[in-house]
Design an enzyme around this catalytic site. Sequence first.
Site, short mmCIF file in Angstrom:
data_model
loop_
_atom_site.label_atom_id
_atom_site.label_comp_id
_atom_site.label_asym_id
_atom_site.label_seq_id
_atom_site.Cartn_x
_atom_site.Cartn_y
_atom_site.Cartn_z
N HIS A 1 -66.39 -74.51 13.23
CA HIS A 1 -66.47 -75.72 13.91
C HIS A 1 -65.35 -75.93 14.92
O HIS A 1 -64.08 -76.26 14.40
CB HIS A 1 -66.46 -76.90 12.78
CG HIS A 1 -66.65 -78.35 13.33
ND1 HIS A 1 -65.63 -78.96 13.80
CD2 HIS A 1 -67.88 -79.13 13.29
CE1 HIS A 1 -66.20 -80.25 14.38
NE2 HIS A 1 -67.66 -80.24 13.80
N HIS B 1 -73.73 -76.68 18.33
CA HIS B 1 -72.91 -77.95 17.95
C HIS B 1 -72.00 -78.28 18.94
O HIS B 1 -71.87 -78.60 19.90
CB HIS B 1 -72.17 -77.87 16.54
CG HIS B 1 -71.85 -79.23 16.00
ND1 HIS B 1 -72.80 -80.10 15.69
CD2 HIS B 1 -70.58 -79.65 15.73
CE1 HIS B 1 -72.13 -81.22 15.25
NE2 HIS B 1 -70.74 -80.93 15.41
N MET C 1 -78.92 -77.56 -0.19
CA MET C 1 -79.43 -79.03 -0.55
C MET C 1 -78.46 -79.51 -1.51
O MET C 1 -78.04 -79.00 -2.46
CB MET C 1 -80.70 -78.90 -1.36
CG MET C 1 -81.27 -80.13 -1.86
SD MET C 1 -81.72 -81.49 -0.51
CE MET C 1 -82.45 -82.70 -1.46
N CYS D 1 -80.39 -82.97 8.10
CA CYS D 1 -80.97 -81.50 7.98
C CYS D 1 -82.51 -81.28 8.07
O CYS D 1 -82.91 -80.28 8.49
CB CYS D 1 -80.71 -81.17 6.41
SG CYS D 1 -78.74 -80.85 6.29
N HIS D 2 -83.37 -82.29 7.68
CA HIS D 2 -84.63 -81.98 7.66
C HIS D 2 -85.43 -82.76 8.81
O HIS D 2 -86.82 -82.52 8.87
CB HIS D 2 -85.27 -82.71 6.27
CG HIS D 2 -84.78 -82.15 4.90
ND1 HIS D 2 -84.99 -80.88 4.63
CD2 HIS D 2 -83.67 -82.55 4.26
CE1 HIS D 2 -84.44 -80.51 3.43
NE2 HIS D 2 -83.46 -81.39 3.14
FE1 DHE Z 1 -68.42 -85.23 15.54
C1 DHE Z 1 -67.43 -83.96 18.62
C2 DHE Z 1 -71.53 -84.49 16.13
C3 DHE Z 1 -69.26 -85.97 12.28
C4 DHE Z 1 -65.33 -86.51 14.89
N1 DHE Z 1 -69.27 -84.32 17.02
C5 DHE Z 1 -68.75 -83.97 18.21
C6 DHE Z 1 -69.66 -83.49 19.14
C7 DHE Z 1 -70.73 -83.67 18.42
C8 DHE Z 1 -70.59 -84.20 17.05
C9 DHE Z 1 -72.10 -83.07 19.16
C10 DHE Z 1 -69.32 -82.90 20.47
C11 DHE Z 1 -69.42 -84.07 21.67
C12 DHE Z 1 -69.33 -83.21 22.90
O1 DHE Z 1 -68.12 -82.52 23.05
O2 DHE Z 1 -69.68 -83.84 23.90
N2 DHE Z 1 -70.10 -85.26 14.37
C13 DHE Z 1 -71.39 -84.71 14.86
C14 DHE Z 1 -72.29 -84.71 13.90
O3 DHE Z 1 -73.28 -84.70 14.05
C15 DHE Z 1 -71.57 -85.17 12.57
C16 DHE Z 1 -71.63 -83.67 11.80
C17 DHE Z 1 -72.23 -86.18 11.73
C18 DHE Z 1 -72.68 -87.20 12.50
O4 DHE Z 1 -73.59 -87.99 11.67
O5 DHE Z 1 -72.04 -87.65 13.40
C19 DHE Z 1 -70.26 -85.51 13.07
N3 DHE Z 1 -67.41 -86.17 13.79
C20 DHE Z 1 -67.90 -86.25 12.61
C21 DHE Z 1 -67.21 -87.02 11.63
O6 DHE Z 1 -67.21 -87.26 10.59
C22 DHE Z 1 -65.70 -87.31 12.42
C23 DHE Z 1 -64.55 -86.50 11.84
C24 DHE Z 1 -65.16 -88.76 12.59
C25 DHE Z 1 -66.29 -89.64 13.31
O7 DHE Z 1 -66.08 -89.89 14.37
O8 DHE Z 1 -67.24 -89.90 12.57
C26 DHE Z 1 -66.42 -86.57 13.88
N4 DHE Z 1 -66.46 -85.30 16.60
C27 DHE Z 1 -65.28 -86.07 15.96
C28 DHE Z 1 -64.53 -85.83 17.22
C29 DHE Z 1 -64.96 -85.23 18.26
C30 DHE Z 1 -66.37 -84.93 17.71
C31 DHE Z 1 -63.32 -86.39 17.02
C32 DHE Z 1 -64.38 -84.68 19.55
C33 DHE Z 1 -63.37 -83.56 19.30
C34 DHE Z 1 -62.88 -83.15 20.63
O9 DHE Z 1 -61.61 -82.84 20.60
O10 DHE Z 1 -63.46 -83.07 21.65
#
Ligand code: DHE
Length: 584
Positions: free
Chosen positions: A407, A364, A125, A87-88
């Site tokens: 989301h 996002h 926060m 966040c920050h």
């Molecule tokens: Fe994700 C996609 C970022 C947490 C599972 N996630 C994405 C995308 C981004 C992103 C930018 C799109 C990618 C693309 O399409 O090119 N995700 C983030 C974060 O910043 C966040 C909030 C925290 C972090 O530190 O990563 C985060 N994400 C998670 C989870 O906690 C999840 C549930 C399990 C994990 O992997 O840690 C998770 N994210 C997913 C999945 C996709 C995804 C399964 C792809 C979905 C799809 O159908 O394409």
Amino acid sequence: MKPTTARRRATLLAGAAIALGLAVTGVSAQEKPKDHTDGPAAAYEPSMTTLGQIQVEIPGRKPGDPVMTPEEFQKATTIYFERCAGCHGVLRKGATGKALTTDITRENGFDYLRDFITYGSPAGMPNWGTSGDMTEEDVDMMARYLLLEPPAPPEFGMPQMRDSWKVLVAPEDRPTEKMNDWDIDNLFSVTLRDAGQIALIDGASYEIKAVIDTGYAVHISRISASGRYLFVIGRDAKVNMIDLWMEKPDTVAEIKVGSEARSIETSKMEGWEDKYAIAGSYWPPQYVIMDGDTLEPLKIKSTRGMIFDEQTFHPEPRVAAILSSHYRPEFIVNVKETGKILLVDYSDIKSLKVTEIEAERFLHDGGLDSSQRYFLTAANARNKVAVIDTKEGTLTALIDTEGATPHPGRGANINHPTYGPVWVTSHLGDETVALIGTDPEGNPDHAWKMVQQLYAMGGGSLFVKTHPTSEHLYVDAPLNPDAEVSGSVAVFKVGDLAQEEPEYTVLPIVEWAGIAEGQPRVVQGEFNKEGNEIWFSVWNAANLESAIVVVDDKTLEMKHVIKDERLITPTGKFNVYNTRADVY
Ligand code: DHE
């Protein structure tokens, strides 16, 4: 247990801090001041776990600096990168949260910072102290840490990328035809998050054909346009390129593109299939175009620059989702904090042309509409969906989803009985599901408007899913603090959506998985190639049993449960055909 039908309007979430990415168990807030909120939307922020591992030194001390040992500074940096930087900002210059540069923190003083970290704030926060997530000593340490200058993590340019780049099997040594008898189009690449691996699972027999080591806490898989190469990216920004034609598919090239990353994609425009790959990173804020055969890094572009509306400098705008256009030789790159969507023309990367579209801050994830011409993407902290016309290269609309923190994942495209083709997103912060009209030719009155709002099980939803042959819309809620809700999936019948308040069916996925230990969360439905079954991950803690539950899309009954001791923390699942052809 059979699926049950329900019509429930769950209340907004409050009072539960879920530190996802760090642990999969919810923590209840105690003694929280009444108006302070810390729902999943606030806690679901990037966690820079890889950056948290870097070794740092206390930057030059100033008079009046608080006392802090090097060990404390190291520990505080790790906590800051894992829990606060999302966040920050890594450099503390602000993102969705306020800036925490020393001119501000010193003015506020130690007591203010300590109380703020302890109790949180109504603006989002989390209450790190009263929730029990941080001890009193840790809160004290973090307040002192914020009075010191932040450490700056290292950059990651061409020399570092080339040092990390390995071609394990050169293109000329790879097979010229498919050497295995796998039905690779119906293969699923399944993220085994905490194992740093992916599993390749056959879509018909449910057999785990291979488990392949990848980067740390793998985030997503994407497939080359031909369906031959699978690209996997870890949170540590390691990319694995896997050749599915080999007798035993395995990594043929790998590279590290930064310290923290989430996105990878490949060129899909006709004539450019499999030519390039692109990866975007959170730190450093940049993207890199790579050779599609070898992952050789060819061009790195920084995303640092001006925020689209204020025109003030942002030092670390992270790269979120990246998608490949089917209409032009372009990658569509979401730059989170500056609110810009970049159309990166890869037809001549020596004279790179980038169209910069002003959209909205905090972009996002997102996906294409059913015609594959329009890209719909969430500016999640602004409760908006931006629509890009990938044919014309322009912003078509910015739509308020009237819910908290959309989301979509890649979203879901259904054919609505009243409004025709619509694209769907659920929300992290509440139970609403927004349906947006996407057919400017056939349904011009409804195009780019939110045409309907549904109410699913509750907040904490991450992904929606359907398939062109399916009559159902599936909505998960893995971040909901209620175990029954986070362990289930809501299903709407598309034909019923003309009703005033459509009912949904609840699928008790965790119960079907037969897992009693832990609080597993059900996450991300993914269809098989044919579109007659949908798979859900039952994501438990790393030391507990997890599973994948396969649901029959016609009957909504459980068809199969995949269990195996190698299935550690399964999260995303990517069917080769659906992913390469953008079917969702
Ligand atoms: Fe994700 C996609 C970022 C947490 C599972 N996630 C994405 C995308 C981004 C992103 C930018 C799109 C990618 C693309 O399409 O090119 N995700 C983030 C974060 O910043 C966040 C909030 C925290 C972090 O530190 O990563 C985060 N994400 C998670 C989870 O906690 C999840 C549930 C399990 C994990 O992997 O840690 C998770 N994210 C997913 C999945 C996709 C995804 C399964 C792809 C979905 C799809 O159908 O394409």
